[in-house]
Enzyme design. Structure first.
Site, PDB file in Angstrom:
ATOM      1  N   LYS A   1     -12.376 -21.118   6.213  1.00 18.32           N
ATOM      2  CA  LYS A   1     -12.334 -21.798   4.834  1.00 18.32           C
ATOM      3  C   LYS A   1     -13.416 -21.850   4.200  1.00 18.32           C
ATOM      4  O   LYS A   1     -13.376 -21.513   2.994  1.00 18.32           O
ATOM      5  CB  LYS A   1     -11.840 -23.457   5.235  1.00 18.32           C
ATOM      6  CG  LYS A   1     -10.609 -23.446   6.038  1.00 18.32           C
ATOM      7  CD  LYS A   1     -10.299 -24.889   6.382  1.00 18.32           C
ATOM      8  CE  LYS A   1     -11.397 -25.725   7.046  1.00 18.32           C
ATOM      9  NZ  LYS A   1     -11.639 -25.194   8.487  1.00 18.32           N
TER      10      LYS A   1
ATOM     11  N   ARG B   1      -7.453 -34.026   5.620  1.00 16.57           N
ATOM     12  CA  ARG B   1      -7.411 -33.540   6.919  1.00 16.57           C
ATOM     13  C   ARG B   1      -6.445 -34.633   7.725  1.00 16.57           C
ATOM     14  O   ARG B   1      -6.179 -34.371   8.817  1.00 16.57           O
ATOM     15  CB  ARG B   1      -8.749 -33.767   7.715  1.00 16.57           C
ATOM     16  CG  ARG B   1      -9.324 -32.388   7.792  1.00 16.57           C
ATOM     17  CD  ARG B   1     -10.700 -32.857   8.287  1.00 16.57           C
ATOM     18  NE  ARG B   1     -11.242 -31.793   9.232  1.00 16.57           N
ATOM     19  CZ  ARG B   1     -12.107 -30.904   8.736  1.00 16.57           C
ATOM     20  NH1 ARG B   1     -12.529 -30.769   7.581  1.00 16.57           N
ATOM     21  NH2 ARG B   1     -12.712 -29.948   9.903  1.00 16.57           N
TER      22      ARG B   1
ATOM     23  N   ARG C   1     -20.974 -18.024  15.245  1.00 12.16           N
ATOM     24  CA  ARG C   1     -21.133 -18.447  14.045  1.00 12.16           C
ATOM     25  C   ARG C   1     -22.785 -18.926  13.582  1.00 12.16           C
ATOM     26  O   ARG C   1     -23.316 -19.867  14.551  1.00 12.16           O
ATOM     27  CB  ARG C   1     -20.595 -19.550  13.417  1.00 12.16           C
ATOM     28  CG  ARG C   1     -21.015 -20.056  11.984  1.00 12.16           C
ATOM     29  CD  ARG C   1     -19.870 -21.174  11.164  1.00 12.16           C
ATOM     30  NE  ARG C   1     -19.551 -22.324  12.081  1.00 12.16           N
ATOM     31  CZ  ARG C   1     -18.647 -23.115  11.739  1.00 12.16           C
ATOM     32  NH1 ARG C   1     -18.120 -22.967  10.860  1.00 12.16           N
ATOM     33  NH2 ARG C   1     -18.383 -24.276  12.682  1.00 12.16           N
TER      34      ARG C   1
ATOM     35  N   ARG D   1     -24.696 -24.591  14.389  1.00 12.23           N
ATOM     36  CA  ARG D   1     -24.047 -25.905  14.278  1.00 12.23           C
ATOM     37  C   ARG D   1     -24.244 -26.663  15.592  1.00 12.23           C
ATOM     38  O   ARG D   1     -23.652 -26.312  16.394  1.00 12.23           O
ATOM     39  CB  ARG D   1     -23.018 -26.107  13.540  1.00 12.23           C
ATOM     40  CG  ARG D   1     -22.958 -26.464  12.228  1.00 12.23           C
ATOM     41  CD  ARG D   1     -21.886 -26.192  11.396  1.00 12.23           C
ATOM     42  NE  ARG D   1     -20.782 -26.973  11.640  1.00 12.23           N
ATOM     43  CZ  ARG D   1     -19.533 -26.991  10.836  1.00 12.23           C
ATOM     44  NH1 ARG D   1     -19.586 -26.246   9.998  1.00 12.23           N
ATOM     45  NH2 ARG D   1     -18.635 -27.862  11.369  1.00 12.23           N
TER      46      ARG D   1
ATOM     47  N   ARG E   1     -12.473 -30.551  18.446  1.00 12.61           N
ATOM     48  CA  ARG E   1     -12.166 -30.469  16.900  1.00 12.61           C
ATOM     49  C   ARG E   1     -10.699 -29.471  16.776  1.00 12.61           C
ATOM     50  O   ARG E   1      -9.865 -30.065  16.026  1.00 12.61           O
ATOM     51  CB  ARG E   1     -13.109 -29.584  16.388  1.00 12.61           C
ATOM     52  CG  ARG E   1     -14.521 -30.524  16.194  1.00 12.61           C
ATOM     53  CD  ARG E   1     -15.477 -29.422  15.785  1.00 12.61           C
ATOM     54  NE  ARG E   1     -15.436 -28.752  14.658  1.00 12.61           N
ATOM     55  CZ  ARG E   1     -16.314 -27.633  14.535  1.00 12.61           C
ATOM     56  NH1 ARG E   1     -17.118 -27.121  15.368  1.00 12.61           N
ATOM     57  NH2 ARG E   1     -16.182 -26.782  13.367  1.00 12.61           N
TER      58      ARG E   1
HETATM   59  P1  AP5 Z   1     -16.051 -20.501   8.471  1.00 13.26           P
HETATM   60  O1  AP5 Z   1     -16.049 -20.001   7.123  1.00 13.26           O
HETATM   61  O2  AP5 Z   1     -17.388 -21.293   8.696  1.00 13.26           O
HETATM   62  O3  AP5 Z   1     -15.091 -21.314   9.241  1.00 13.26           O
HETATM   63  P2  AP5 Z   1     -14.457 -22.729   8.659  1.00 13.26           P
HETATM   64  O4  AP5 Z   1     -13.071 -22.694   8.554  1.00 13.26           O
HETATM   65  O5  AP5 Z   1     -15.129 -23.329   7.227  1.00 13.26           O
HETATM   66  O6  AP5 Z   1     -15.051 -23.425   9.719  1.00 13.26           O
HETATM   67  P3  AP5 Z   1     -15.784 -25.073  10.246  1.00 13.26           P
HETATM   68  O7  AP5 Z   1     -16.165 -25.177  11.289  1.00 13.26           O
HETATM   69  O8  AP5 Z   1     -16.893 -25.301   8.959  1.00 13.26           O
HETATM   70  O9  AP5 Z   1     -14.546 -25.946   9.672  1.00 13.26           O
HETATM   71  P4  AP5 Z   1     -14.094 -27.304  10.176  1.00 13.26           P
HETATM   72  O10 AP5 Z   1     -13.159 -27.801   9.610  1.00 13.26           O
HETATM   73  O11 AP5 Z   1     -14.313 -27.553  11.637  1.00 13.26           O
HETATM   74  O12 AP5 Z   1     -15.736 -28.018   9.935  1.00 13.26           O
HETATM   75  P5  AP5 Z   1     -16.160 -28.752   8.570  1.00 13.26           P
HETATM   76  O13 AP5 Z   1     -17.551 -28.722   8.308  1.00 13.26           O
HETATM   77  O14 AP5 Z   1     -15.164 -29.036   7.681  1.00 13.26           O
HETATM   78  O15 AP5 Z   1     -16.099 -19.330   9.522  1.00 13.26           O
HETATM   79  C1  AP5 Z   1     -16.279 -19.505  10.904  1.00 13.26           C
HETATM   80  C2  AP5 Z   1     -17.046 -18.315  11.356  1.00 13.26           C
HETATM   81  O16 AP5 Z   1     -16.076 -16.980  11.520  1.00 13.26           O
HETATM   82  C3  AP5 Z   1     -18.377 -17.895  10.617  1.00 13.26           C
HETATM   83  O17 AP5 Z   1     -19.255 -17.247  11.427  1.00 13.26           O
HETATM   84  C4  AP5 Z   1     -17.675 -16.667   9.720  1.00 13.26           C
HETATM   85  O18 AP5 Z   1     -18.907 -15.824   9.232  1.00 13.26           O
HETATM   86  C5  AP5 Z   1     -16.766 -15.883  10.497  1.00 13.26           C
HETATM   87  N1  AP5 Z   1     -15.557 -15.619   9.650  1.00 13.26           N
HETATM   88  C6  AP5 Z   1     -14.966 -16.052   8.500  1.00 13.26           C
HETATM   89  N2  AP5 Z   1     -13.960 -15.783   8.134  1.00 13.26           N
HETATM   90  C7  AP5 Z   1     -13.708 -14.441   8.959  1.00 13.26           C
HETATM   91  C8  AP5 Z   1     -12.953 -13.468   9.248  1.00 13.26           C
HETATM   92  N3  AP5 Z   1     -11.899 -13.244   8.405  1.00 13.26           N
HETATM   93  N4  AP5 Z   1     -13.096 -12.400  10.478  1.00 13.26           N
HETATM   94  C9  AP5 Z   1     -13.982 -12.768  11.019  1.00 13.26           C
HETATM   95  N5  AP5 Z   1     -14.704 -13.419  11.243  1.00 13.26           N
HETATM   96  C10 AP5 Z   1     -14.837 -14.416  10.110  1.00 13.26           C
HETATM   97  O19 AP5 Z   1     -16.164 -30.378   9.236  1.00 13.26           O
HETATM   98  C11 AP5 Z   1     -16.970 -30.723  10.393  1.00 13.26           C
HETATM   99  C12 AP5 Z   1     -16.987 -32.160  10.759  1.00 13.26           C
HETATM  100  O20 AP5 Z   1     -17.111 -33.202   9.678  1.00 13.26           O
HETATM  101  C13 AP5 Z   1     -15.574 -32.372  11.312  1.00 13.26           C
HETATM  102  O21 AP5 Z   1     -15.349 -32.234  12.507  1.00 13.26           O
HETATM  103  C14 AP5 Z   1     -15.421 -33.974  11.039  1.00 13.26           C
HETATM  104  O22 AP5 Z   1     -16.164 -34.852  11.854  1.00 13.26           O
HETATM  105  C15 AP5 Z   1     -16.063 -34.085   9.569  1.00 13.26           C
HETATM  106  N6  AP5 Z   1     -15.331 -34.100   8.581  1.00 13.26           N
HETATM  107  C16 AP5 Z   1     -15.212 -32.998   7.709  1.00 13.26           C
HETATM  108  N7  AP5 Z   1     -14.039 -33.239   6.631  1.00 13.26           N
HETATM  109  C17 AP5 Z   1     -13.529 -34.341   7.087  1.00 13.26           C
HETATM  110  C18 AP5 Z   1     -12.159 -34.958   6.625  1.00 13.26           C
HETATM  111  N8  AP5 Z   1     -11.674 -34.612   5.475  1.00 13.26           N
HETATM  112  N9  AP5 Z   1     -12.162 -36.246   7.234  1.00 13.26           N
HETATM  113  C19 AP5 Z   1     -12.812 -36.776   8.143  1.00 13.26           C
HETATM  114  N10 AP5 Z   1     -13.957 -36.203   8.922  1.00 13.26           N
HETATM  115  C20 AP5 Z   1     -14.268 -34.917   8.407  1.00 13.26           C
END
Ligand code: AP5
Length: 232
Positions: free
Chosen positions: A14, A89, A128, A161, A172
């Site tokens: 994402k 979410r 990552r 991270r 997660r």
């Molecule tokens: P990446 O683009 O980083 O993936 P992502 O989907 O953004 O992954 P996140 O881990 O950031 O998502 P998340 O939803 O768990 O974390 P968030 O920060 O939102 O890609 C991942 C890897 O794959 C990278 O190395 C990239 O280079 C590679 N890649 C990408 N595309 C690829 C492809 N097509 N092919 C191969 N490789 C690829 O949330 C973190 C925490 O914050 C949550 O756990 C929660 O505690 C809190 N939080 C965030 N939002 C909320 C909410 N709305 N409500 C409550 N708590 C929340």
């Protein structure tokens, strides 16, 4: 004006895609995870409250998350639309977003579900590396930096991270299935969900996302304000 939600399991890509779409559409990308991590880094009151949830792989409570998002959406930079990464979410967050956007005379125009298998996301999360300064994500196999450990874009140091530890990754993914997966049905029922094959490489996923968004812009041209670098 267009408001886009990117949905997908942790590690689906994402953040990677949000950055590319933000450039293409000249719209801001709002990533709740990024906002929380910045608040934790700065040790603000919000960061102190969010930290324990993030460390355990749990969701930050809806009321904290929704308040933060409402404040962010009131900013001028969000007036032409937003790409949401990681929000909503939960169904409660999705309902709150409908209310916040509705009060601004807007709506979620399209929800793009970047669908990736569990085995692929575990590979993606373990390899990552993130830039400490600008938050850009790299992957040691699929999407690596030019100079080892240094961000191509801003020269910041790359790090892993804390919540990418194996036990937190697993939690997660469980939380996604329990609390976020019901959103797929919520948005499918609203008729605005589009499925995208996230197993492809970054460029192919980006191409498919652009096609899905272009289809919406063609259907609703009156809701789109041209002239600010926006591409259909
Ligand atoms: P990446 O683009 O980083 O993936 P992502 O989907 O953004 O992954 P996140 O881990 O950031 O998502 P998340 O939803 O768990 O974390 P968030 O920060 O939102 O890609 C991942 C890897 O794959 C990278 O190395 C990239 O280079 C590679 N890649 C990408 N595309 C690829 C492809 N097509 N092919 C191969 N490789 C690829 O949330 C973190 C925490 O914050 C949550 O756990 C929660 O505690 C809190 N939080 C965030 N939002 C909320 C909410 N709305 N409500 C409550 N708590 C929340």
């Amino acid at each position: 004006m267009v408001d886009i939600v990117l949905l997908g399991v942790p590690g689906a890509g994402k953040g990677t895609q949000c950055e590319l779409l933000a450039k293409w559409l000249s719209l801001p990308c709002i990533a709740t995870g990024e906002l929380f991590r910045a608040a934790v880094e700065e040790q603000t009151e919000l960061g102190l409250r969010a930290e324990s949830y993030i460390d355990k792989g749990e969701l930050v409570p809806d009321e904290i998350t929704v308040r933060m998002m409402a404040e962010r959406l009131a900013r001028a930079e969000c007036a032409q639309g937003v790409i949401f990464d990681g929000f909503p979410r939960t169904v409660a967050q999705a309902e709150a977003l409908n209310t916040i956007l509705g009060d601004l005379g807007r709506q979620v125009d399209v929800v793009l579900h970047v669908a990736v298998s569990q085995s692929s996301v575990l590979m993606r999360l373990s390899g990552r590396w993130i830039c400490r300064r600008c938050g850009r994500a790299y992957h040691q196999l699929y999407n690596s930096e030019e100079v080892l450990g240094i961000c191509d874009v801003c020269g910041g140091q790359l790090h892993q991270r804390d919540d990418d530890r194996p036990e937190t990754q697993r939690r997660r993914l469980e939380v996604f299935l329990e609390l976020t997966a019901p959103l797929l049905e919520f948005y499918r029922t609203s008729g605005i969900l589009v499925e995208i094959d996230g197993e492809q490489d970054v460029a192919a996923v980006h191409r498919d996302l652009r096609q899905a968004i272009a289809a919406i812009l063609v259907e609703e041209p009156e809701s789109w304000l041209p002239g600010s670098g926006h591409a259909a």
